[in-house]
Design an enzyme around this catalytic site. Structure first.
Site, PDB file in Angstrom:
ATOM      1  N   HIS A 112       0.831  -1.161  -0.020  1.00 62.71           N
ATOM      2  CA  HIS A 112       0.041   0.008  -0.018  1.00 62.71           C
ATOM      3  C   HIS A 112       0.928   1.118   0.048  1.00 62.71           C
ATOM      4  O   HIS A 112       1.987   0.919   0.244  1.00 62.71           O
ATOM      5  CB  HIS A 112      -0.885  -0.002   1.275  1.00 62.71           C
ATOM      6  CG  HIS A 112      -1.735  -1.311   1.597  1.00 62.71           C
ATOM      7  ND1 HIS A 112      -3.081  -1.144   1.411  1.00 62.71           N
ATOM      8  CD2 HIS A 112      -1.243  -2.546   2.138  1.00 62.71           C
ATOM      9  CE1 HIS A 112      -3.358  -2.209   1.731  1.00 62.71           C
ATOM     10  NE2 HIS A 112      -2.443  -3.188   2.170  1.00 62.71           N
ATOM     11  N   GLU A 198       2.620  -1.005   4.369  1.00 63.17           N
ATOM     12  CA  GLU A 198       2.405   0.333   3.978  1.00 63.17           C
ATOM     13  C   GLU A 198       3.920   1.002   3.891  1.00 63.17           C
ATOM     14  O   GLU A 198       4.589   0.950   4.850  1.00 63.17           O
ATOM     15  CB  GLU A 198       1.549   1.042   5.100  1.00 63.17           C
ATOM     16  CG  GLU A 198       0.333   0.491   5.354  1.00 63.17           C
ATOM     17  CD  GLU A 198      -0.689   1.162   4.584  1.00 63.17           C
ATOM     18  OE1 GLU A 198      -0.406   1.911   3.475  1.00 63.17           O
ATOM     19  OE2 GLU A 198      -1.999   0.759   4.668  1.00 63.17           O
ATOM     20  N   HIS A 234      -2.401  -3.029  -3.415  1.00 65.94           N
ATOM     21  CA  HIS A 234      -3.896  -2.898  -3.119  1.00 65.94           C
ATOM     22  C   HIS A 234      -4.828  -2.627  -4.192  1.00 65.94           C
ATOM     23  O   HIS A 234      -5.900  -3.070  -4.398  1.00 65.94           O
ATOM     24  CB  HIS A 234      -3.974  -1.653  -2.031  1.00 65.94           C
ATOM     25  CG  HIS A 234      -5.150  -1.679  -1.185  1.00 65.94           C
ATOM     26  ND1 HIS A 234      -5.515  -0.680  -0.287  1.00 65.94           N
ATOM     27  CD2 HIS A 234      -6.322  -2.599  -0.776  1.00 65.94           C
ATOM     28  CE1 HIS A 234      -6.597  -0.970   0.440  1.00 65.94           C
ATOM     29  NE2 HIS A 234      -6.960  -2.018   0.081  1.00 65.94           N
ATOM     30  N   ASP A 244      -3.191   2.218  -4.732  1.00 66.49           N
ATOM     31  CA  ASP A 244      -1.924   2.209  -4.328  1.00 66.49           C
ATOM     32  C   ASP A 244      -1.458   0.712  -4.693  1.00 66.49           C
ATOM     33  O   ASP A 244      -2.226  -0.155  -4.693  1.00 66.49           O
ATOM     34  CB  ASP A 244      -2.174   2.367  -2.721  1.00 66.49           C
ATOM     35  CG  ASP A 244      -2.928   1.741  -2.117  1.00 66.49           C
ATOM     36  OD1 ASP A 244      -4.110   1.718  -2.450  1.00 66.49           O
ATOM     37  OD2 ASP A 244      -2.898   1.284  -0.731  1.00 66.49           O
TER      38      ASP A 244
END
Length: 272
Positions: A112, A198, A234, A244
């Site tokens: 992400h 992330e 994602h 993302d």
């Protein structure tokens, strides 16, 4: 005459020797004597610590320390442990997690991007807002955008900041709430079987070299425990909702530096 001179010289030497001994005795009497009643200074015991990974005990001075934890070797520091925690990550536990379904292990890693406030990382360090968000501590008054998202319950297993710092919020054994409504190769609810990673950034700004280095190290740690991991963005598992990690994420660089086989990258290497 010569005999008398020798006799006087010998007497003089004897006198000087006796005088020196007497002076040494006086000096010794004047010197301070140690307090016989003063207790000897106690020798402190060596501080022992426990390796977070293998639980062996060792002297603290010999241990490798990180984030207030101790490890017996760099190898153990840089390893995913049996509880699903990476040793060289900062642990910031999120309440937004739950157990995976019974007999389900992670076999997908989802990449992400995130920035709070959006794009703010370009001007200043703002990764602490992401940490607060994942821990339900985000101040709604801190920024207009925060008021919109402060009530959301979101988390990820890992965050890699712009400086390459690795932060872990959820054990890889558990479910983090990162994917939302999603599907992968005919399976829905990707949170059940995935690990969320992330990267601090947005879809337009290139990610930092330090972020790729940390990501590559993390993937090596994860695949040693989860050798069947496949990799997706994602946007690949929620194409109607998400974009993302975005066109700035370099999938070719990622594949080359991790040496992941192409079959474990089912959506290919093209930017998207």
């Amino acid at each position: 005459m010569f005999k008398w001179l020798l006799l006087f010289a010998g007497a003089g030497l004897i006198y000087l020797w006796i005088k020196g001994k007497k002076q040494a005795g006086l000096d010794a009497m004047k010197s301070p004597r140690p307090n016989q009643n003063k207790p000897e200074k106690a020798v402190l015991p060596e501080v022992m610590v426990q390796c977070q990974y293998c639980k062996v005990h060792l002297p603290q001075l010999e241990a490798f320390s990180f984030d207030k934890r101790f490890y017996c070797s760099k190898e153990h520091l840089q390893t995913l442990d049996e509880a699903g925690w990476v040793g060289d990550a900062h642990w910031r536990i999120s309440p937004n997690q739950d157990s995976r379904p019974e007999n389900v292990q992670a076999d997908l890693a989802v990449i992400h991007h995130i920035s709070l406030p959006p794009g703010e990382f370009r001007k200043q360090v703002s990764s602490h807002h992401i940490v607060n968000f994942f821990q339900n501590k985000l101040d709604p008054a801190g920024h207009p955008y925060f008021a919109e998202i402060a009530d959301q319950k979101v988390s990820s297993h890992f965050l890699i900041t712009r400086t390459g710092e690795l932060i872990q919020f959820v054990s890889t054994h558990n479910k983090a709430w990162h994917a939302g409504k999603s599907h992968f190769q005919g399976r829905e609810k990707c949170n059940d079987f995935s690990i969320g990673i992330e990267l601090e950034g947005d879809g337009d700004t290139p990610f930092e070299a330090s972020q790729y280095r940390t990501l590559v190290n993390l993937i090596h740690q994860l695949t040693s425990t989860y050798p069947q991991l496949q990799f997706a963005g994602h946007s690949d598992i929620a194409p109607d909702r998400k974009t993302d990690p975005g066109i700035s994420f370099d999938w070719k660089k990622f594949q080359k530096e991790t040496a992941i086989s192409l079959e474990k990258l089912p959506f290919g290497l093209d930017p998207r």
